[in-house]
Design a protein around this motif. Structure first.
Motif, PDB file in Angstrom:
ATOM      1  N   ASP A 174       0.140  12.629  -8.395  1.00 37.03           N
ATOM      2  CA  ASP A 174      -0.634  13.521  -7.539  1.00 37.03           C
ATOM      3  C   ASP A 174      -2.000  13.758  -8.139  1.00 37.03           C
ATOM      4  O   ASP A 174      -2.146  13.947  -9.338  1.00 37.03           O
ATOM      5  CB  ASP A 174       0.075  14.868  -7.352  1.00 37.03           C
ATOM      6  CG  ASP A 174       1.310  14.727  -6.496  1.00 37.03           C
ATOM      7  OD1 ASP A 174       1.422  13.707  -5.780  1.00 37.03           O
ATOM      8  OD2 ASP A 174       2.151  15.632  -6.536  1.00 37.03           O
ATOM      9  N   GLN A 175      -2.994  13.769  -7.264  1.00 36.04           N
ATOM     10  CA  GLN A 175      -4.372  13.956  -7.748  1.00 36.04           C
ATOM     11  C   GLN A 175      -4.840  15.350  -7.493  1.00 36.04           C
ATOM     12  O   GLN A 175      -4.539  16.029  -6.639  1.00 36.04           O
ATOM     13  CB  GLN A 175      -5.285  12.960  -7.044  1.00 36.04           C
ATOM     14  CG  GLN A 175      -4.895  11.541  -7.373  1.00 36.04           C
ATOM     15  CD  GLN A 175      -5.761  10.546  -6.624  1.00 36.04           C
ATOM     16  OE1 GLN A 175      -6.737  10.883  -5.970  1.00 36.04           O
ATOM     17  NE2 GLN A 175      -5.416   9.288  -6.720  1.00 36.04           N
ATOM     18  N   ASP A 220       0.832  -1.211   0.000  1.00 34.44           N
ATOM     19  CA  ASP A 220       0.000   0.000   0.000  1.00 34.44           C
ATOM     20  C   ASP A 220       0.862   1.256   0.000  1.00 34.44           C
ATOM     21  O   ASP A 220       0.568   2.221  -0.718  1.00 34.44           O
ATOM     22  CB  ASP A 220      -0.942   0.024   1.208  1.00 34.44           C
ATOM     23  CG  ASP A 220      -2.053  -1.012   1.126  1.00 34.44           C
ATOM     24  OD1 ASP A 220      -2.265  -1.573   0.025  1.00 34.44           O
ATOM     25  OD2 ASP A 220      -2.688  -1.264   2.161  1.00 34.44           O
ATOM     26  N   ARG A 221       1.900   1.273   0.809  1.00 32.95           N
ATOM     27  CA  ARG A 221       2.792   2.449   0.886  1.00 32.95           C
ATOM     28  C   ARG A 221       3.481   2.696  -0.456  1.00 32.95           C
ATOM     29  O   ARG A 221       3.560   3.821  -0.926  1.00 32.95           O
ATOM     30  CB  ARG A 221       3.841   2.256   1.979  1.00 32.95           C
ATOM     31  CG  ARG A 221       3.284   2.318   3.392  1.00 32.95           C
ATOM     32  CD  ARG A 221       4.333   1.921   4.427  1.00 32.95           C
ATOM     33  NE  ARG A 221       5.545   2.711   4.331  1.00 32.95           N
ATOM     34  CZ  ARG A 221       5.756   3.848   4.996  1.00 32.95           C
ATOM     35  NH1 ARG A 221       4.830   4.325   5.796  1.00 32.95           N
ATOM     36  NH2 ARG A 221       6.900   4.498   4.871  1.00 32.95           N
ATOM     37  N   ALA A 252       2.432   1.690  -3.431  1.00 33.39           N
ATOM     38  CA  ALA A 252       1.414   2.095  -4.401  1.00 33.39           C
ATOM     39  C   ALA A 252       1.041   3.558  -4.232  1.00 33.39           C
ATOM     40  O   ALA A 252       0.855   4.278  -5.215  1.00 33.39           O
ATOM     41  CB  ALA A 252       0.164   1.203  -4.254  1.00 33.39           C
ATOM     42  N   GLN A 253       0.949   4.036  -3.002  1.00 30.37           N
ATOM     43  CA  GLN A 253       0.620   5.434  -2.762  1.00 30.37           C
ATOM     44  C   GLN A 253       1.712   6.356  -3.284  1.00 30.37           C
ATOM     45  O   GLN A 253       1.427   7.412  -3.836  1.00 30.37           O
ATOM     46  CB  GLN A 253       0.403   5.689  -1.265  1.00 30.37           C
ATOM     47  CG  GLN A 253      -0.895   5.139  -0.748  1.00 30.37           C
ATOM     48  CD  GLN A 253      -1.045   5.331   0.743  1.00 30.37           C
ATOM     49  OE1 GLN A 253      -0.180   5.893   1.405  1.00 30.37           O
ATOM     50  NE2 GLN A 253      -2.151   4.856   1.286  1.00 30.37           N
ATOM     51  N   ARG A 254       2.958   5.967  -3.139  1.00 27.96           N
ATOM     52  CA  ARG A 254       4.070   6.795  -3.640  1.00 27.96           C
ATOM     53  C   ARG A 254       4.122   6.791  -5.156  1.00 27.96           C
ATOM     54  O   ARG A 254       4.567   7.759  -5.759  1.00 27.96           O
ATOM     55  CB  ARG A 254       5.398   6.299  -3.074  1.00 27.96           C
ATOM     56  CG  ARG A 254       5.618   6.713  -1.643  1.00 27.96           C
ATOM     57  CD  ARG A 254       7.071   6.520  -1.241  1.00 27.96           C
ATOM     58  NE  ARG A 254       7.573   5.193  -1.424  1.00 27.96           N
ATOM     59  CZ  ARG A 254       7.514   4.216  -0.516  1.00 27.96           C
ATOM     60  NH1 ARG A 254       6.950   4.437   0.655  1.00 27.96           N
ATOM     61  NH2 ARG A 254       8.024   3.029  -0.761  1.00 27.96           N
ATOM     62  N   GLU A 255       3.702   5.716  -5.770  1.00 15.94           N
ATOM     63  CA  GLU A 255       3.785   5.599  -7.222  1.00 15.94           C
ATOM     64  C   GLU A 255       2.610   6.256  -7.946  1.00 15.94           C
ATOM     65  O   GLU A 255       2.681   6.454  -9.157  1.00 15.94           O
ATOM     66  CB  GLU A 255       3.897   4.131  -7.625  1.00 15.94           C
ATOM     67  CG  GLU A 255       5.239   3.528  -7.201  1.00 15.94           C
ATOM     68  CD  GLU A 255       5.340   2.039  -7.481  1.00 15.94           C
ATOM     69  OE1 GLU A 255       4.329   1.411  -7.838  1.00 15.94           O
ATOM     70  OE2 GLU A 255       6.465   1.520  -7.344  1.00 15.94           O
ATOM     71  N   ARG A 256       1.532   6.582  -7.218  1.00 16.28           N
ATOM     72  CA  ARG A 256       0.387   7.254  -7.838  1.00 16.28           C
ATOM     73  C   ARG A 256       0.745   8.707  -8.164  1.00 16.28           C
ATOM     74  O   ARG A 256       1.345   9.387  -7.350  1.00 16.28           O
ATOM     75  CB  ARG A 256      -0.809   7.260  -6.888  1.00 16.28           C
ATOM     76  CG  ARG A 256      -1.475   5.942  -6.764  1.00 16.28           C
ATOM     77  CD  ARG A 256      -2.768   6.068  -5.975  1.00 16.28           C
ATOM     78  NE  ARG A 256      -3.090   4.762  -5.451  1.00 16.28           N
ATOM     79  CZ  ARG A 256      -3.394   4.512  -4.193  1.00 16.28           C
ATOM     80  NH1 ARG A 256      -3.438   5.475  -3.314  1.00 16.28           N
ATOM     81  NH2 ARG A 256      -3.641   3.298  -3.802  1.00 16.28           N
TER      82      ARG A 256
END
Length: 92
Positions: A91-92, A82-83, A85-89
């Motif tokens: 910015d929204q 999860d960590r 994946a969050q870094r690889e997304r």
């Protein structure tokens, strides 16, 4: 680093000393407790800290002790995924 290896009891004491220093936010003391250890002893201390953490996480999550290691490992891998994946997304 030193070439002098600690006894099993001394390494166990080091684990508990690091836990106490960390709980009190004494990072410099943690550094002193680790910096002079030869590599095999450092690995032993890190594994001891990991074992303490595994027991604490299992107890906090109400996981049965007999299955704690596998379940904590699965949960840790899930949190790590999860960590990442969050870094690889983007910015929204």
């Amino acid at each position: 680093m030193t070439e002098e290896h600690l006894t099993t009891d001394q390494l166990g004491d080091r684990v508990w000393a690091i836990l106490a220093a960390t709980a009190e936010g004494r990072d410099a003391d943690v550094d002193e407790l680790l910096v002079a250890l030869p590599w095999p002893d450092l690995i032993t201390v890190v594994c001891g800290l990991g074992a303490l953490a595994t027991g604490a996480v299992a107890g906090h999550a109400g996981i049965d002790h007999t299955t704690a290691r596998g379940r904590v490992a699965d949960a840790a891998r899930g949190l790590l995924a999860d960590r990442i994946a969050q870094r690889e997304r983007p910015d929204q």
